[in-house]
Design an enzyme around this catalytic site. Structure first.
Site, PDB file in Angstrom:
ATOM      1  N   THR A 195       1.325   4.437   1.506  1.00 31.83           N
ATOM      2  CA  THR A 195       2.009   5.028   2.660  1.00 31.83           C
ATOM      3  C   THR A 195       2.956   4.022   3.306  1.00 31.83           C
ATOM      4  OG1 THR A 195       0.153   6.514   3.041  1.00 31.83           O
ATOM      5  CG2 THR A 195       1.676   6.208   4.877  1.00 31.83           C
ATOM      6  N   CYS A 196       2.528   2.772   3.385  1.00 32.30           N
ATOM      7  CA  CYS A 196       3.361   1.728   3.992  1.00 32.30           C
ATOM      8  C   CYS A 196       4.643   1.526   3.199  1.00 32.30           C
ATOM      9  CB  CYS A 196       2.587   0.410   4.069  1.00 32.30           C
ATOM     10  SG  CYS A 196       0.996   0.541   4.914  1.00 32.30           S
ATOM     11  N   SER A 197       4.522   1.450   1.882  1.00 32.10           N
ATOM     12  CA  SER A 197       5.660   1.147   1.013  1.00 32.10           C
ATOM     13  C   SER A 197       6.571   2.334   0.759  1.00 32.10           C
ATOM     14  CB  SER A 197       5.162   0.631  -0.345  1.00 32.10           C
ATOM     15  OG  SER A 197       4.535  -0.608  -0.191  1.00 32.10           O
ATOM     16  N   THR A 203       0.855  -1.188   0.000  1.00 34.92           N
ATOM     17  CA  THR A 203       0.000   0.000   0.000  1.00 34.92           C
ATOM     18  C   THR A 203       0.895   1.243   0.000  1.00 34.92           C
ATOM     19  OG1 THR A 203      -0.207  -0.109   2.400  1.00 34.92           O
ATOM     20  CG2 THR A 203      -1.953  -1.170   1.101  1.00 34.92           C
TER      21      THR A 203
END
Length: 162
Positions: free
Chosen positions: A50-52, A48
């Site tokens: 923001t996570c990545s 995803t």
């Protein structure tokens, strides 16, 4: 259930990963964290945005600094299967210290009281974005985000607390 908080002992739970032969393995949180200083951070989903692009890279980039401040383990948890987590981990070839662990059925996320229902976005039950600093199984810092925010669960915020 109330979310995990400062002063709480983290619950034990089993998470999974793929070994060097791409075979599923499991590990308990207590086996990784007992007698150690660890960071456990959770993300809503592998791959995803923001996570990545922000959350995981921050911990990878600051891992050496975290280690010099006494952190023994840096653990990334997501409600995904170990195959997805393994593929996601491979997108960070510079990573030397962050362990990617799968909480496929959200059992551990639920035990932490940090589940997030993203069914309306087609993602089902996931994890809130969070970062915990744990010393010998006891929570010293619990930075849990609201909604889709990314403000207090970064590596930088954990470094400030060390």
């Amino acid at each position: 259930m109330a979310p995990i908080a400062v002063g709480d002992v983290i619950p034990d739970g089993t998470l999974s990963f793929l070994d060097d032969q791409n075979k599923p393995q499991s590990v308990t949180i207590h086996s990784l964290a007992a007698g150690k200083k660890v960071i456990i951070f959770g993300v809503p989903g592998a791959f995803t945005p923001t996570c990545s692009l922000k959350h995981v890279p921050g911990f990878i980039e600051r891992a050496e600094e975290l280690k010099t401040k006494g952190v023994d383990e840096i653990i990334c948890i997501s409600v995904n299967d170990p195959f997805v987590m393994n593929s996601w981990a491979k997108t960070f070839p510079e990573n030397k210290h962050v362990k990617f662990l799968a909480d496929g059925a959200a059992k551990y996320t639920n035990a932490l009281g940090l589940e997030l229902d993203l069914t309306d976005k087609g993602l089902g039950i996931r994890s809130k974005r969070f970062a915990l600093l744990v010393e010998d199984l006891k929570v010293k810092v619990a930075n849990v985000e609201s909604g889709g925010e990314f403000t207090i669960s970064s590596a930088e915020e954990i470094i400030k607390a060390l």
